[in-house]
Design a protein around this motif. Structure first.
Motif, PDB file in Angstrom:
ATOM      1  N   LEU A 277       0.829  -1.202   0.000  1.00 18.68           N
ATOM      2  CA  LEU A 277       0.000   0.000   0.000  1.00 18.68           C
ATOM      3  C   LEU A 277       0.867   1.257   0.000  1.00 18.68           C
ATOM      4  N   GLN A 280       1.876   1.638  -3.510  1.00 17.76           N
ATOM      5  CA  GLN A 280       0.738   2.134  -4.275  1.00 17.76           C
ATOM      6  C   GLN A 280       0.551   3.635  -4.077  1.00 17.76           C
ATOM      7  N   LYS A 281       0.823   4.121  -2.878  1.00 21.82           N
ATOM      8  CA  LYS A 281       0.742   5.561  -2.619  1.00 21.82           C
ATOM      9  C   LYS A 281       1.761   6.313  -3.475  1.00 21.82           C
ATOM     10  N   THR A 355      -5.650   6.808  -0.118  1.00 24.86           N
ATOM     11  CA  THR A 355      -4.580   5.858   0.180  1.00 24.86           C
ATOM     12  C   THR A 355      -3.993   6.104   1.563  1.00 24.86           C
TER      13      THR A 355
END
Length: 452
Positions: A277, A280-281, A355
């Motif tokens: 994650l 992904q940010k 996010t």
């Protein structure tokens, strides 16, 4: 003749079936015969499980996508060729003054019947903000695909471990049932002999017979469950269902570590899901930069060269040519986009905000998962210890009940009740043992200690 045609059709159909079977056999993994420890089973799964193979393919796709992005900034060369046959030449009207006919329009045809040309065109991107951001994001995109592969490898290791434990526990349960059956058959045989000599009643024999029938049924159920668990393990490993698999580890060799772990509030940093994650940010932040860069101008260079051929006679079309060469720069400046780019930037900022919220929620969720896993594991430790003591007590109760019965100071009901209690305590012990081993895996997974 009709019979021969029918025979030929059957031969052709048989040939096609054989070909299809051969292709199907080549498309499927081959059946194997193997004996694996837990570690070997996990290692096998890392190279054969379909989810991991697909994750590796996704990694290759990401690598090719990065190369594709880089290629946008490299020279782009294209060739072209055309041929035209003007069946009717276009006509234009010219003022009659050019031909000494003032006040009139004179139809005139320009060009020739046959025209052809060949050429090359070169384009080179000099500056584009979106392209530069894409190059910066390429490394992060590859990192994202690598972490996806790592997550899949961890999930596969967890699934194989749990399936392996299920088979071991089923084997242990089958051993206990077999031991119970052997003991009960001996007791039943002795009781039948005592009945023939008039020392016990027939109801004593019937009670033990009922217990034996129930144990026979339970054994068949355990055998079917064991076969199902073995097939599940094969599936998790990426083996074919028809493969032969033998487990070389035992429950004693894989007995879960029975130490209670301390709570780690930073365990979320070890979890691949949290790292994914975070990556992904970063990707979302690059998206924001890319949308912002669309407000910048772009500059590219171009060049082209061509040869043109013209003639009214096709046989003389290529006898002469007219070359043409062009070089130049192309500047594109965005002025008005109807608010499209502005709203793209706004949405990209909102995605980043989501996010960030997901990161906070995931961190809290992982901490909760760790607490739940550790609590459940601690309960499993106590439950296993308790069920083990109960099983030992039940064995002692059965031993004493049999002695009393054989000496004539006890009843057959006491023996059958003790047999039932022992079987129940053994089942509880098996369930507690399975729960302990599975919950230990859950603790390791929640704490991020399973690394691949």
């Amino acid at each position: 003749m009709k019979k021969n045609n029918t025979t030929m059709k059957y031969k052709y159909l048989s040939l096609m079936i054989c070909i299809c079977i051969g292709l199907s056999a080549n498309a499927q993994p081959a059946d194997t015969v193997a004996a694996f420890s837990l570690k070997q089973a996990i290692d096998y799964a890392q190279n054969h499980q379909v989810s991991i193979l697909n994750a590796r393919i996704d990694e290759d796709i990401a690598r090719n996508t990065v190369k594709q992005t880089i290629g946008i900034g490299l020279p782009q060369v294209s060739g072209n060729a055309n041929f035209q046959d003007f069946i009717k030449l276009p006509t234009s009207l010219l003022p009659g003054e050019f031909f000494g006919q003032p006040g009139t329009q004179v139809p005139v045809q320009f060009g020739v019947k046959y025209q052809s040309s060949v050429g090359l065109e070169l384009n080179q991107l000099l500056f584009d903000g979106s392209y530069l951001v894409g190059l910066q994001a390429a490394k992060t995109y590859k990192e994202l695909s690598n972490k996806n592969l790592t997550r899949t490898r961890i999930e596969t290791a967890v699934a194989v471990t749990k399936a392996y434990y299920s088979v071991l526990v089923s084997n242990e349960q089958l051993s206990l049932v077999d031991a119970n059956l052997a003991r009960l058959r001996k007791t039943l045989s002795d009781t039948e002999a005592m009945f023939k000599n008039g020392f016990v009643e027939k109801i004593d024999v019937d009670r033990l017979t009922v217990l034996q029938n129930n144990l026979d049924t339970e054994r068949e159920n355990v055998i079917r469950l064991l076969a199902l668990n073995v097939n599940l393990l094969k599936f998790q490993m990426g083996m074919t269902i028809n493969s032969s698999l033998v487990l070389t580890d035992s429950i004693t060799s894989l007995q879960a570590d029975q130490t209670v772990l301390e709570r780690d509030s930073s365990a979320y940093r070890n979890r691949i899901e949290y790292s994914l994650l975070e990556t992904q940010k970063k990707v979302n932040e690059f998206d924001l930069k890319r949308y912002k860069s669309q407000f910048l101008p772009s500059l590219s260079a171009f060049g082209s060269t061509s040869q043109s051929f013209q003639s009214n006679n096709f046989s003389e079309l290529f006898s002469s040519n007219f070359p043409s060469t062009i070089i130049g720069l192309r500047l594109s400046v965005p002025i008005i986009s109807g608010g499209i780019k502005l709203n793209q930037v706004r949405n990209a900022k909102l995605v980043i905000l989501k996010t960030q919220n997901d990161l906070v929620n995931l961190r809290n969720g992982i901490n909760l998962e760790v607490d739940q896993a550790q609590t459940t594991y601690s309960n499993s430790l106590k439950s296993l210890d308790n069920q083990k003591r109960n099983m030992e007590l039940a064995q002692e109760v059965l031993r004493v009940s049999k002695i009393k019965y054989e000496q004539g100071v006890g009843s057959s009901i006491e023996v059958t009740t003790a047999e039932t209690s022992l079987k129940e305590s053994q089942n509880n012990y098996i369930n507690a043992l399975y729960d302990l081993m599975i919950n230990r895996v859950n603790v390791d997974k929640a704490s991020g200690r399973i690394i691949y």
